[in-house]
Structures are given as structure tokens and as C-alpha cells.
Scaffold this motif. Sequence first.
Motif, short mmCIF file in Angstrom:
data_model
loop_
_atom_site.label_atom_id
_atom_site.label_comp_id
_atom_site.label_asym_id
_atom_site.label_seq_id
_atom_site.Cartn_x
_atom_site.Cartn_y
_atom_site.Cartn_z
N SER A 15 29.25 47.30 24.56
CA SER A 15 27.93 46.62 24.09
C SER A 15 28.26 45.85 22.93
CB SER A 15 27.30 47.70 23.53
OG SER A 15 28.09 48.48 22.51
N SER A 16 29.52 45.60 22.68
CA SER A 16 29.66 44.73 21.38
C SER A 16 31.40 44.39 21.21
CB SER A 16 29.33 44.67 20.27
OG SER A 16 29.55 45.85 19.57
N GLU A 24 31.10 39.59 14.99
CA GLU A 24 30.66 40.66 15.94
C GLU A 24 29.72 39.93 17.16
OE1 GLU A 24 29.04 45.28 16.71
OE2 GLU A 24 28.67 44.25 14.84
N GLU A 43 27.35 40.61 20.43
CA GLU A 43 26.78 41.36 21.13
C GLU A 43 26.81 41.17 22.66
OE1 GLU A 43 25.17 44.04 19.96
OE2 GLU A 43 25.79 43.53 18.03
N LEU A 59 24.81 41.69 25.37
CA LEU A 59 23.76 42.28 26.11
C LEU A 59 23.70 42.55 27.59
CD1 LEU A 59 21.44 40.10 23.86
CD2 LEU A 59 22.21 42.52 23.49
N GLU A 80 22.81 35.57 21.54
CA GLU A 80 22.29 35.67 20.18
C GLU A 80 22.87 34.27 19.49
OE1 GLU A 80 20.02 37.53 19.15
OE2 GLU A 80 19.94 38.85 20.90
#
Length: 136
Positions: free
Chosen positions: A28-29, A44, A46, A48, A78
Motif C-alpha cells: 500500500s505504501s 512516503e 502511496e 494505489l 498523487e
Amino acid sequence: MDEFIIKTEKGVKLTFHSRRFNSDGWLSSYLVSGEAPGFRGDIEVENLPYGNSPVAFFKQIAEAWSGWKGEKGWGAMEGEFNLSATCDSLGHITFIAELNPNGYPPCWSANLSLVVDAGQLKELSNSAKVFFNESV
């Protein structure tokens, strides 16, 4: 593999680490640390499920190890992390890593330039595949 590292002889290093998985086993990250003489930054990223990890980017570059025209690139959904790559006629690949942790002022951002030899691309591609837990 807990880390995936791209480093240069000049002391510039990009480290992918600290993976976080969700209950379904999806990555997830993860964290990316950029280091250069006098600088260190962590973000960090992400990962997705409807986006793409950088695995395909590294695979595409490794398959074109003898060179390509223009720039190849990848970016996190992002916008917090982007990678681009160019090559020269001498077998050097220049990666530009853009770290932009939140994108909204006031904030910090950084660009790191990492030059590697084309002979390293296959290893980088394989390491990316293992780190991102993908079978591309």
C-alpha cells in the motif's frame, strides 16, 4: 527484499524501503529516501491499486539498455514522487528523481540526479520487481 537502492559513485543514492502492506497483501505504501552530499529527504509514496508501480518503467529501460531517444518517465498517482530517465551515446543513464512530499505550499521539494551505467539496468529492473512484489 527490504530495500531497493540506486546509487552513484558520487555519493547520490535513492533508497526504496519501509514497505507497508494491507490486509490483502497489497503493497500500500513505501518510503523513498534521497541522499546526496549535504542533503537527505524522505517521502512516503502511496501505491494505489489502480496506479502503476515503477516496475514497468525499470523493465522498459532495462530492455532498451542500448539506448533510446528522449525521456522515459514514471510518476506516483498523487504526484509525490516522479522518475525520469535519459541516456547518452556512452552508455550512461541519467535518472532524475523528483521528491515532492505534499505538493502544497509551504513545503519542500528536491530533484536528485543519478547517473548509472547501462550495464546496471537489468539488476535494477530485477531488484524493483522483487521490492514491489510484482511478476511483470
